[in-house]
Design an enzyme around this catalytic site. Sequence first.
Site, PDB file in Angstrom:
ATOM      1  N   GLY A   1      -2.772  -6.997   1.457  1.00  0.00           N
ATOM      2  CA  GLY A   1      -1.440  -6.498   1.781  1.00  0.00           C
ATOM      3  C   GLY A   1      -1.542  -5.040   2.173  1.00  0.00           C
ATOM      4  O   GLY A   1      -2.541  -4.370   1.896  1.00  0.00           O
TER       5      GLY A   1
ATOM      6  N   GLN B   1       1.876   3.519   3.088  1.00  0.00           N
ATOM      7  CA  GLN B   1       0.470   3.767   2.747  1.00  0.00           C
ATOM      8  C   GLN B   1      -0.309   4.385   3.918  1.00  0.00           C
ATOM      9  O   GLN B   1      -1.378   4.960   3.709  1.00  0.00           O
ATOM     10  CB  GLN B   1      -0.234   2.472   2.325  1.00  0.00           C
TER      11      GLN B   1
ATOM     12  N   CYS C   1      -5.210  -1.559  -5.593  1.00  0.00           N
ATOM     13  CA  CYS C   1      -4.313  -0.968  -4.601  1.00  0.00           C
ATOM     14  C   CYS C   1      -5.170  -0.110  -3.671  1.00  0.00           C
ATOM     15  O   CYS C   1      -5.983   0.691  -4.146  1.00  0.00           O
ATOM     16  CB  CYS C   1      -3.249  -0.101  -5.269  1.00  0.00           C
ATOM     17  N   LEU C   2      -4.983  -0.260  -2.378  1.00  0.00           N
ATOM     18  CA  LEU C   2      -5.812   0.478  -1.424  1.00  0.00           C
ATOM     19  C   LEU C   2      -5.588   1.979  -1.526  1.00  0.00           C
ATOM     20  O   LEU C   2      -6.397   2.759  -1.033  1.00  0.00           O
ATOM     21  CB  LEU C   2      -5.535  -0.028  -0.002  1.00  0.00           C
TER      22      LEU C   2
ATOM     23  N   HIS D   1       4.166  -6.176  -5.212  1.00  0.00           N
ATOM     24  CA  HIS D   1       3.347  -4.961  -5.140  1.00  0.00           C
ATOM     25  C   HIS D   1       3.712  -4.152  -3.893  1.00  0.00           C
ATOM     26  O   HIS D   1       3.923  -2.942  -3.956  1.00  0.00           O
ATOM     27  CB  HIS D   1       1.846  -5.338  -5.115  1.00  0.00           C
ATOM     28  N   GLU D   2       3.818  -4.858  -2.738  1.00  0.00           N
ATOM     29  CA  GLU D   2       4.137  -4.155  -1.476  1.00  0.00           C
ATOM     30  C   GLU D   2       5.573  -3.642  -1.472  1.00  0.00           C
ATOM     31  O   GLU D   2       5.844  -2.555  -0.982  1.00  0.00           O
ATOM     32  CB  GLU D   2       3.924  -5.084  -0.273  1.00  0.00           C
TER      33      GLU D   2
ATOM     34  N   HIS E   1       5.927  -0.336  -2.945  1.00  0.00           N
ATOM     35  CA  HIS E   1       5.491   0.776  -2.072  1.00  0.00           C
ATOM     36  C   HIS E   1       6.652   1.285  -1.216  1.00  0.00           C
ATOM     37  O   HIS E   1       6.724   2.455  -0.884  1.00  0.00           O
ATOM     38  CB  HIS E   1       4.356   0.324  -1.128  1.00  0.00           C
TER      39      HIS E   1
HETATM   40  O1  K2U Z   1      -2.653  -1.410  -1.667  1.00  0.00           O
HETATM   41  C1  K2U Z   1      -2.100  -2.469  -1.350  1.00  0.00           C
HETATM   42  O2  K2U Z   1      -0.887  -2.577  -1.320  1.00  0.00           O
HETATM   43  C2  K2U Z   1      -2.985  -3.684  -1.059  1.00  0.00           C
HETATM   44  C3  K2U Z   1      -3.118  -4.423  -2.360  1.00  0.00           C
HETATM   45  C4  K2U Z   1      -2.206  -5.605  -2.307  1.00  0.00           C
HETATM   46  C5  K2U Z   1      -2.258  -6.406  -3.561  1.00  0.00           C
HETATM   47  C6  K2U Z   1      -2.395  -5.817  -4.817  1.00  0.00           C
HETATM   48  C7  K2U Z   1      -2.435  -6.605  -5.959  1.00  0.00           C
HETATM   49  C8  K2U Z   1      -2.317  -7.981  -5.851  1.00  0.00           C
HETATM   50  C9  K2U Z   1      -2.169  -8.555  -4.598  1.00  0.00           C
HETATM   51  C10 K2U Z   1      -2.144  -7.772  -3.464  1.00  0.00           C
HETATM   52  C11 K2U Z   1      -4.595  -4.787  -2.647  1.00  0.00           C
HETATM   53  O3  K2U Z   1      -5.368  -3.654  -2.738  1.00  0.00           O
HETATM   54  S1  K2U Z   1      -5.420  -5.722  -1.485  1.00  0.00           S
HETATM   55  C12 K2U Z   1      -6.989  -5.869  -2.352  1.00  0.00           C
HETATM   56  C13 K2U Z   1      -6.915  -7.042  -3.296  1.00  0.00           C
HETATM   57  C14 K2U Z   1      -7.374  -8.255  -2.829  1.00  0.00           C
HETATM   58  C15 K2U Z   1      -7.241  -9.381  -3.628  1.00  0.00           C
HETATM   59  C16 K2U Z   1      -6.652  -9.309  -4.885  1.00  0.00           C
HETATM   60  C17 K2U Z   1      -6.177  -8.073  -5.347  1.00  0.00           C
HETATM   61  C18 K2U Z   1      -6.315  -6.924  -4.540  1.00  0.00           C
HETATM   62 ZN    ZN Z   2      -0.818  -0.897  -3.122  1.00  0.00          ZN
END
Ligand code: K2U
Ligand code: ZN
Length: 173
Positions: free
Chosen positions: A46, A51, A94-95, A136-137, A140
């Site tokens: 996501g 971000q 979270c990125l 989560h998104e 943000h």
């Molecule tokens: O920073 C972000 O918004 C991307 C997030 C999105 C996300 C966080 C937690 C759970 C689901 C989605 C992630 O960093 S994307 C990396 C990732 C991949 C698989 C599972 C968890 C996180």
């Molecule tokens: Zn995030």
Amino acid sequence: MAIRPILHYPDKRLRNPGKPVSDFGPEFQQLVDDMAETMYAAPGVGLAAPQIGASLQLFIIDVATDDDQASDLRIFANPEIVELHGEVLYEEGCLSFPGVREDVVRAERVRVRAQDRHGNSFELEADELLAIAIQHENDHLVGKLMIDHLSLLKRRLVHRTLTRRAAEGAAAE
Ligand code: K2U
Ligand code: ZN
């Protein structure tokens, strides 16, 4: 298409709430393409516009992360979570918080209303990773970050680690 830099905590711009998307024209289409390219390159499942420093009510999600599955990119403009059901614990990343993985409690299932990349409204009922990513998104978009869901102790730990790393990074430049 361009990969854009992802803002890292404690960058204050991550706290800026997004403005509603009203123009779905060429610049918006370019932003969506750039966000997708940036997300796949990270990689992530996501990415929210704030971000990459774009203060818009916009995020994208693609939970089909395994290479064998075709990509399933979903665009959410002006999203509104209209229903939350149940509770689930998930170790989130979270990125904007590189290297941090912390347990966060979210709703297990959500119903969300949003517009797609052409401005057409849709409604989606989601569970599993898609439901977690949507929540989560969506956080943000109002400047809420994963760290805000942690205990005070964990928040301090993450804050200190990433603030020190940012300071070291600046010193090294
Ligand atoms: O920073 C972000 O918004 C991307 C997030 C999105 C996300 C966080 C937690 C759970 C689901 C989605 C992630 O960093 S994307 C990396 C990732 C991949 C698989 C599972 C968890 C996180
Ligand atoms: Zn995030």
